[in-house]
Design a protein around this motif. Sequence first.
Motif, PDB file in Angstrom:
ATOM      1  N   ILE A   1       0.853  -1.204   0.000  1.00  0.00           N
ATOM      2  CA  ILE A   1       0.000   0.000   0.000  1.00  0.00           C
ATOM      3  C   ILE A   1       0.884   1.249   0.000  1.00  0.00           C
TER       4      ILE A   1
ATOM      5  N   ASN B   1       2.491   1.854  -3.210  1.00  0.00           N
ATOM      6  CA  ASN B   1       1.509   1.926  -4.297  1.00  0.00           C
ATOM      7  C   ASN B   1       1.780   0.882  -5.376  1.00  0.00           C
TER       8      ASN B   1
ATOM      9  N   ARG C   1      -7.688   0.971   5.983  1.00  0.00           N
ATOM     10  CA  ARG C   1      -6.703   1.639   5.119  1.00  0.00           C
ATOM     11  C   ARG C   1      -7.058   1.433   3.645  1.00  0.00           C
TER      12      ARG C   1
ATOM     13  N   ASN D   1     -10.446   3.379   1.046  1.00  0.00           N
ATOM     14  CA  ASN D   1      -9.957   4.736   0.847  1.00  0.00           C
ATOM     15  C   ASN D   1      -9.953   5.004  -0.661  1.00  0.00           C
TER      16      ASN D   1
ATOM     17  N   ASN E   1      -8.239   6.761  -2.483  1.00  0.00           N
ATOM     18  CA  ASN E   1      -6.912   6.838  -3.126  1.00  0.00           C
ATOM     19  C   ASN E   1      -6.400   5.445  -3.494  1.00  0.00           C
ATOM     20  N   ILE E   2      -6.944   4.457  -2.848  1.00  0.00           N
ATOM     21  CA  ILE E   2      -6.395   3.112  -3.026  1.00  0.00           C
ATOM     22  C   ILE E   2      -7.357   2.172  -3.747  1.00  0.00           C
TER      23      ILE E   2
END
Lengths: 524, 316
Positions: A99, A102, A116, A119, A121-122
């Motif tokens: 993570i 990336n 986490r 999210n 962004n992920i």
Amino acid sequence: MKMMLKRKLSVALCVVMVFSLLTACGKETEQNKPENPSGPDVTEGAKTDDVVELTVFIDHTWYDTDQFTGIIPEEITAQTGVRLVPTKAVDAMQLGVLIASNDLPDLIYTSQLGDRLSNPNISYAYNELIEQYAPDFKPSEDQITVAKSMATDGNYYTVLNASSTQEEWRNASAGSPTLASLIYRKDILDELGMEMNTLEDYKKVLGAVKEKYPDMIPLTMEVTFMVDFFKSNIIPGWVPTTEGMVEAEGNKIIHQTSVPEYKDFLKYMNDLYRNGYISPDNFAFTDGTQSEELCTNNKAFSMSFMTGDRDTTLTRDLNANGYEGKFEHAMPMSDLSYVTPGTGWAGIYITKKNKNPEASIKLMQWMFSEEGQRITQWGRKDIEYTLDDKGVPQFSEEWLQARNDGTMTEKYNPNYYFGISGVVEAIGRASGISESANAAMDKIRSNLKVTLVPVLVNPKSDTPERIKLDQVIETVKNYETKIYLSNSDEEFDANVKELYDRLEKLDIKGLEEYYTTHGAEYYK
Amino acid sequence: MVGNQKVMERRKNFKKQGLLQLFALSGMLYLFVFAFVPLVGIIMAFKNYTVDQKIIGIFTSEWAGLRHFKDFFNDINFNTIMRNTIVLSVLKLIFSFPMPIIFALMLNEVKNQPFKRFTQTVSYLPHFISWVIVAGLAINFFSTDGIINSLLLWTGLVDQPISFLTSSNNFWPMAVFMDVWKDMGWWTIIFMAAITGIDPTLYEAADLDGAGRLRKMWNITLPSIKGTVTVVLILALGNLFGGGLSGSNFEQSYLLGNTMNFEHSEILQTHIFKTGMVHSRFAYATAVGLIQSFVSLVLIFASNSVSKKISDNSLF
């Protein structure tokens, strides 16, 4: 001439060294690429003969397979047009690093770091992908609530598998959730002529075993389930989660150590140790095979483990090692309800690096469909199984043979349970296994309590409450062992006091208040 | 004109040394990429960084001041962790550091060359075994039903097996013992090499003066290898919290630590590992790691300057 050759070789060596150094710094190294790449399209995200290949990171080191081969994977591809390229985690820390760097695959299958991964962004939000590509995919209210509880933006980024409601379990015709169970040597118990209905009976049996078979360890505890069997039978409402929070009267959520019977449990375990029924070495075991080997080498009378068919395989291996004897599952040893979190277990996250979100969400829709669940767990209808009147699968001889001779993964590979419900999984596992295993599961199921809230309100990563909770978890884990292994009543009392003093310092009451306050929103 | 000549000369020299320079360059590049570039990450110790912010988040996340440092000092296990780290490291320094010197002095006195070579080889071989294997061997040898306990019970030296690995009190002695066993032979090579460089006429002169073996060891061998001993000591002090010469603190505590000996096995590095890698609190783990690095830096500078003043020997 010789000098020139030496010089050229040296230069070449230097160049190779510098080159390898630079390649090591590259963003996408070879070892970062998924295992088993089957062609250039894997990295280019294109389709091969209309089959979409998706990489999936399986965040479970113990997972039975790291190949997408076998009858069931082939059937999944035939039904969905998706072929998975799995990479199994080498350790529990790998996902965090992936993570942060990336360096994400198309899909992540995990039971940890849910907050986490939830999210934007992920991961892609499931609700957005469903709206766009799979409007017929309708996760249950509970599933959505659970998944939303991990995010902070009102979206949900996964649907956890293995969840089933209280009602679904009540109506189930067989099986139980994967919960603690005790496996023991039936032949030895018969020989002793004793009963084993309560934990006190069990203690007496262990004493008799120790006396008659001094070379045998009366009880070995498998590392994952360790003392769960005893907690389930002594601490009312105990939930098998790492956090150790339980529901108490008046919609309160308290820590297991705040349940009065928790001290009875500690005393029971300490008695087992002081009577020589458990070995301190057991607490240094690092994997489950160590306990299993003790059983199959005729060195252990009983093993605390989980529900399922392990009694059969232990008997098989014991006999193969030249010892006569038979393992069976013991029944629960109290009238307490076994509790299971109905939140589900692990989920697939569709990462922002995913090259085909449409195929991914459609794959998940299929995985959660009745057909998908049955194929991934039971194989093909009328080939691997037929359904009896109660809806329980009756498996083919080949399937049962593969289950018994250890070739199940190689031949069928029913390990892609990304969308199964708890009940479907349990029914499949209950079919064709021993009577004692089924009897234990029937008893557990008949008295099962499904709980949601304590898990829903687990504090999110990086919050002060989570940090505090992690310290509580670590403290309890360490001190429990210290208490079990106390050598006298005085030492036992001192260690128990130390545990509670430390928990007080960690403000356990404040943590309980946090859970109770946040839980109140769900109890409404 | 003179300047140009100098530059020309330098270039010529550089060209002549091209190959060697290339070797040096690859080493420097390695150091730069793997030792200097990651230093940028230290900034995390002062930031509210979370893994979901990805790498760029190291720079873009908000500042946290000294929060992570305060969190560590207020951690309920702070005292235990610091005590274990310091005691284990100091114990290793006390026992692991002089052992190779003593062993080298002893080996130097062995006149039977084949036996000397054999002893030296056998003693340094464990260095090449990874700690994972050593831990596995230790579990097999020292568990309550392991070979050592079986032997002790069989010989009647003990009535009950000794909990070598499962008793908190035995962790430090076991860690030091294994550290000495594994790395004593390796460091002996360094001291043996230094001893080999001693002028033999010194010994001959001492013989003429009627000096015995011990006297020669004390008055010739030890003073002659003082420089090497100092450099090795400074290096060991620089890595004191890492486990000194062998740098084995983390491996030992991680592989042999368990819930039974946590009170003596939990150290700074395992705490960093657990909070950083298991709980993904990278920023906090960086802060704790920075504390360890800072202490190591202070130790290495302090020991270097003390050594310079006392003995005129130093690393830099």
